[in-house]
Motif scaffolding. Structure first.
Motif, PDB file in Angstrom:
ATOM      1  N   ASP A   1       0.861  -1.180   0.000  1.00 37.62           N
ATOM      2  CA  ASP A   1       0.000   0.000   0.000  1.00 37.62           C
ATOM      3  C   ASP A   1       0.898   1.229   0.000  1.00 37.62           C
ATOM      4  O   ASP A   1       1.969   1.245   0.613  1.00 37.62           O
ATOM      5  CB  ASP A   1      -0.916   0.013   1.222  1.00 37.62           C
ATOM      6  N   ILE A   2       0.462   2.258  -0.681  1.00 32.56           N
ATOM      7  CA  ILE A   2       1.275   3.459  -0.873  1.00 32.56           C
ATOM      8  C   ILE A   2       1.505   4.223   0.420  1.00 32.56           C
ATOM      9  O   ILE A   2       2.520   4.896   0.581  1.00 32.56           O
ATOM     10  CB  ILE A   2       0.613   4.353  -1.944  1.00 32.56           C
ATOM     11  N   VAL A   3       0.586   4.126   1.378  1.00 34.43           N
ATOM     12  CA  VAL A   3       0.752   4.841   2.643  1.00 34.43           C
ATOM     13  C   VAL A   3       1.467   3.989   3.691  1.00 34.43           C
ATOM     14  O   VAL A   3       1.512   4.361   4.862  1.00 34.43           O
ATOM     15  CB  VAL A   3      -0.602   5.332   3.197  1.00 34.43           C
ATOM     16  N   CYS A   4       2.027   2.865   3.275  1.00 30.30           N
ATOM     17  CA  CYS A   4       2.714   1.955   4.198  1.00 30.30           C
ATOM     18  C   CYS A   4       4.204   2.261   4.210  1.00 30.30           C
ATOM     19  O   CYS A   4       4.904   1.980   3.222  1.00 30.30           O
ATOM     20  CB  CYS A   4       2.456   0.513   3.757  1.00 30.30           C
ATOM     21  N   PRO A   5       4.742   2.817   5.297  1.00 32.35           N
ATOM     22  CA  PRO A   5       6.172   3.145   5.342  1.00 32.35           C
ATOM     23  C   PRO A   5       7.068   1.931   5.119  1.00 32.35           C
ATOM     24  O   PRO A   5       8.094   2.022   4.436  1.00 32.35           O
ATOM     25  CB  PRO A   5       6.355   3.721   6.752  1.00 32.35           C
ATOM     26  N   PHE A   6       6.683   0.803   5.702  1.00 30.69           N
ATOM     27  CA  PHE A   6       7.515  -0.384   5.546  1.00 30.69           C
ATOM     28  C   PHE A   6       7.519  -0.887   4.103  1.00 30.69           C
ATOM     29  O   PHE A   6       8.464  -1.558   3.676  1.00 30.69           O
ATOM     30  CB  PHE A   6       7.045  -1.485   6.498  1.00 30.69           C
ATOM     31  N   CYS A   7       6.483  -0.572   3.340  1.00 29.25           N
ATOM     32  CA  CYS A   7       6.454  -0.969   1.930  1.00 29.25           C
ATOM     33  C   CYS A   7       7.524  -0.219   1.138  1.00 29.25           C
ATOM     34  O   CYS A   7       8.159  -0.799   0.243  1.00 29.25           O
ATOM     35  CB  CYS A   7       5.075  -0.717   1.335  1.00 29.25           C
ATOM     36  N   TYR A   8       7.714   1.062   1.445  1.00 25.76           N
ATOM     37  CA  TYR A   8       8.759   1.841   0.771  1.00 25.76           C
ATOM     38  C   TYR A   8      10.135   1.353   1.214  1.00 25.76           C
ATOM     39  O   TYR A   8      11.045   1.197   0.390  1.00 25.76           O
ATOM     40  CB  TYR A   8       8.577   3.318   1.089  1.00 25.76           C
ATOM     41  N   ILE A   9      10.273   1.080   2.493  1.00 32.58           N
ATOM     42  CA  ILE A   9      11.538   0.542   3.006  1.00 32.58           C
ATOM     43  C   ILE A   9      11.830  -0.813   2.360  1.00 32.58           C
ATOM     44  O   ILE A   9      12.966  -1.084   1.925  1.00 32.58           O
ATOM     45  CB  ILE A   9      11.483   0.421   4.545  1.00 32.58           C
ATOM     46  N   GLY A  10      10.809  -1.663   2.273  1.00 30.92           N
ATOM     47  CA  GLY A  10      10.990  -2.976   1.662  1.00 30.92           C
ATOM     48  C   GLY A  10      11.367  -2.871   0.198  1.00 30.92           C
ATOM     49  O   GLY A  10      12.192  -3.647  -0.302  1.00 30.92           O
TER      50      GLY A  10
END
Length: 232
Positions: A8-17
């Motif tokens: 999900d775009i608002v998921c910080p861990f998604c950007y980190i991942g």
């Protein structure tokens, strides 16, 4: 090799991942043979704009804790992101419903710009304080990566690609995805969460080795080896 990623775009861990996987791919000698496909996942499908409500207040309310706790948790996350060159700014974050951004990611896939769209939307929300609820903002961000403005506006003013988003989420439920990011390698191995780059490297190597045919060897009389042409 194919890597499918639910996020999900608002998921910080998604950007980190995303960044940790990219770092692993940078060290992977067969990265040019890897295809990445992004899938939609909404952490809060019912999310609505809340003007004047900070991210910290929302987190505190959601988890039944204090705003001080939410600020500390967010600060720790920002520190982890900084180690990867990301500059999270939760003070500016605008709570958003991500359905429309996900629909544009599907449009971007049609133009071969899916990864660029994910990157731009992640950065816009987590670093720049952009309002992803706003169609004008979404249009500007999408055209920045080269999507045709007319197509972006058509999608935003219709329900185009909504079914594709729902199908992604249906697939997630079918394979038991309960949190994101979630990575699936060649339909064989799953990695849940923003794991260290070293773990992604191990999985990349394992999947690559298992997908390559192993050479057939024949044992020679003296215990040495011969190739399949009989050369010993």
């Amino acid at each position: 090799m194919k890597i499918e990623i639910w996020s999900d775009i608002v998921c910080p861990f998604c950007y980190i991942g995303k960044r940790r996987l990219e770092n692993a791919l940078a060290a992977f000698p067969h990265a040019d043979k890897v295809e990445i496909e992004w899938h939609s996942f909404e952490l809060d499908p019912q999310a609505k704009p809340e003007p004047g409500v900070s991210l910290y207040k929302r987190l505190a309310s959601k988890y039944g804790n204090t705003e001080a706790w939410a600020r500390q948790m967010s600060s720790n996350m920002a520190q982890s992101a900084a180690e990867l060159g990301l500059a999270f700014d939760f003070d500016r974050a605008v709570h958003a419903n991500t359905l429309h951004a996900h629909r544009l990611v599907h449009l971007a896939e049609r133009h071969g710009k899916q990864d660029a769209a994910k990157e731009r939307f992640f950065k816009a929300y987590l670093e720049e304080g952009e309002d992803l609820n706003d169609f004008a903002t979404l249009t500007r961000l999408a055209t920045e990566i080269g999507l045709p403005a007319a197509e972006v506006e058509r999608v935003l003013n219709s329900d185009e690609f909504t079914q594709e988003v729902r199908h992604d989420e249906y697939q997630a439920r079918q394979i038991g995805v309960r949190g994101v990011p979630y990575f699936v390698f060649d339909d064989k191995y799953a990695v849940s969460g923003a794991q260290p780059s070293e773990l992604f490297q191990e999985v990349l190597e394992k999947v690559w080795e298992e997908s390559r045919p192993q050479p057939v060897q024949l044992a020679g009389a003296d215990g040495a080896s011969c190739d399949i042409d009989g050369n010993c």
